[in-house]
Enzyme design. Structure first.
Site, short mmCIF file in Angstrom:
data_model
loop_
_atom_site.label_atom_id
_atom_site.label_comp_id
_atom_site.label_asym_id
_atom_site.label_seq_id
_atom_site.Cartn_x
_atom_site.Cartn_y
_atom_site.Cartn_z
CG ASP A 28 40.07 41.81 32.86
OD1 ASP A 28 40.48 41.91 34.03
OD2 ASP A 28 39.77 42.80 32.16
CD1 TRP A 33 32.57 36.12 39.33
CD2 TRP A 33 33.69 35.61 41.20
NE1 TRP A 33 32.06 34.94 39.81
CE2 TRP A 33 32.72 34.60 40.95
CE3 TRP A 33 34.51 35.49 42.32
CZ2 TRP A 33 32.56 33.50 41.79
CZ3 TRP A 33 34.35 34.40 43.15
CH2 TRP A 33 33.38 33.42 42.89
NE ARG A 41 42.35 43.08 43.21
CZ ARG A 41 41.78 43.37 42.05
NH1 ARG A 41 40.64 44.03 42.01
NH2 ARG A 41 42.36 43.04 40.93
CG HIS A 45 43.40 36.64 41.68
ND1 HIS A 45 43.06 37.18 40.46
CD2 HIS A 45 43.90 37.68 42.41
CE1 HIS A 45 43.34 38.48 40.45
NE2 HIS A 45 43.84 38.80 41.63
NE ARG A 79 46.41 43.81 39.52
CZ ARG A 79 45.35 43.22 39.02
NH1 ARG A 79 44.75 42.25 39.68
NH2 ARG A 79 44.86 43.57 37.85
CG LEU A 139 46.47 21.85 26.19
CD1 LEU A 139 45.96 22.59 24.96
CD2 LEU A 139 45.45 22.03 27.32
NE ARG A 196 40.64 42.34 28.90
CZ ARG A 196 41.60 43.22 29.10
NH1 ARG A 196 42.36 43.60 28.11
NH2 ARG A 196 41.83 43.73 30.30
NE ARG A 202 42.19 48.07 28.96
CZ ARG A 202 41.28 48.72 29.69
NH1 ARG A 202 40.45 49.58 29.12
NH2 ARG A 202 41.20 48.53 30.98
CG LEU A 203 45.18 42.87 21.96
CD1 LEU A 203 46.27 42.97 20.89
CD2 LEU A 203 45.04 41.41 22.39
C1 FPP Z 1 42.88 39.87 35.91
O1 FPP Z 1 41.74 40.14 36.68
C2 FPP Z 1 43.48 38.63 36.38
C3 FPP Z 1 44.72 38.49 36.88
C4 FPP Z 1 45.65 39.63 37.00
C5 FPP Z 1 45.21 37.21 37.37
C6 FPP Z 1 44.68 36.00 36.65
C7 FPP Z 1 44.99 34.79 37.42
C8 FPP Z 1 44.20 33.70 37.50
C9 FPP Z 1 42.95 33.54 36.77
C10 FPP Z 1 44.63 32.55 38.30
C11 FPP Z 1 45.29 31.50 37.46
C12 FPP Z 1 46.72 31.63 37.65
C13 FPP Z 1 47.64 30.63 37.54
C14 FPP Z 1 49.03 30.97 37.83
C15 FPP Z 1 47.32 29.25 37.16
P1 FPP Z 1 41.74 41.41 37.64
O2 FPP Z 1 42.32 41.00 38.95
O3 FPP Z 1 42.46 42.53 36.97
O4 FPP Z 1 40.23 41.70 37.79
P2 FPP Z 1 39.53 43.15 37.89
O5 FPP Z 1 39.80 43.83 36.58
O6 FPP Z 1 38.09 42.81 38.09
O7 FPP Z 1 40.14 43.85 39.06
#
Ligand code: FPP
Length: 250
Positions: A28, A33, A41, A45, A79, A139, A196, A202-203
């Site tokens: 998360d 970030w 955004r 990712h 989104r 793994l 997390r 939270r979950l």
């Molecule tokens: C939550 O942060 C993150 C996600 C919804 C996507 C997570 C994806 C990655 C880390 C990339 C790796 C993916 C693969 C398929 C290998 P958020 O976007 O909700 O962040 P925010 O709460 O700050 O808006």
């Protein structure tokens, strides 16, 4: 993938007899970030993939056999379109471009979620990546994609009620194990540790059923900043905490 980390010294701090079999990650804070850096955004990712590779690297060195990472929830379809398609592209790239690296490292890749809702081409790519790495045993990396804990439980209940309706089982004979066996995570043991990031406590519907006894570790920093040291710290915390499942500790 980064090499030489964690250091052998770091690893020697761990009790090799208490390494969790299955660790789950809620990655998360990618969006925050990126915003902090005035970037889109998706930039967050993309950096998140690098952080995931660090986590994979640590899991391999610490001999954690199963690592789950939540990359896309059913709620994420809401989104902006560009972010959704960007996350699909990230999964495709990971399964097509990083797969050689994963294969070389002995990683068995699994994608778990409601995959029928994904683009047919992406479903094929997932199948190919799983097929190619299925005999690897260093793994098992479980990427949760289009996953939803409650929906998974609803589906398990539906499957069991079909069996009751057909007379295959009696409703009063339904056990916890039968519910587990009808979820998307049927073939895996429950996570013992969940980490997390981003300070959110939270979950959020991640493996609701499977995390009943899971040790939860929350880390303040956003996912793209997650390091092997953070993973190590969470593991040390896990090893210090007695897991007595409601019984009296001996
Ligand atoms: C939550 O942060 C993150 C996600 C919804 C996507 C997570 C994806 C990655 C880390 C990339 C790796 C993916 C693969 C398929 C290998 P958020 O976007 O909700 O962040 P925010 O709460 O700050 O808006």
């Amino acid at each position: 993938m980064p090499k030489a980390l964690p250091s052998p010294q770091m690893l020697s701090e761990l009790n090799p007899d208490a390494i969790p079999r299955h660790v789950a990650l809620i990655m998360d804070g990618n969006g925050r970030w990126a915003s902090e850096r005035h970037q889109p955004r998706l930039f967050g990712h993309k950096k998140g993939v690098e952080a995931l590779k660090k986590a994979i690297n640590y899991a391999l060195k610490a001999n954690i056999p199963f690592l789950s990472a939540w990359a896309f929830s059913t709620a994420n379809w809401k989104r902006p379109k560009s972010e959704v398609s960007g996350l699909m592209t990230i999964l495709r790239h990971t399964l097509e471009k990083d797969i050689d690296e994963f294969h070389e490292k002995g990683i068995c890749l699994r994608v778990i979620g409601f995959l029928n809702d994904l683009d047919k081409n992406l479903q094929k790519i997932i199948q190919n990546a799983q097929e190619r790495t299925k005999n690897n045993s260093a793994l098992t990396l479980i990427i949760h994609f289009n996953y939803d804990g409650r929906k998974d439980m609803v589906q398990a209940v539906q499957k069991l009620s079909e069996k009751v309706k057909s007379g295959e089982i009696l409703s009063e004979s339904i056990t916890e194990d039968m519910i587990s066996q009808n979820t998307l995570m049927a073939e895996f043991t429950d996570p013992e540790l969940l980490i997390r990031t981003s300070g959110v406590v939270r979950l959020s519907n991640y493996m609701m059923w499977q995390c009943a006894f899971t040790e939860l570790v929350f880390i303040e920093k956003n996912w793209p900043d997650f390091t092997e040291e953070d993973f190590h710290g969470a593991l040390l915390k896990f090893q210090k905490t007695a897991r007595n499942f409601g019984q009296v500790s001996t």
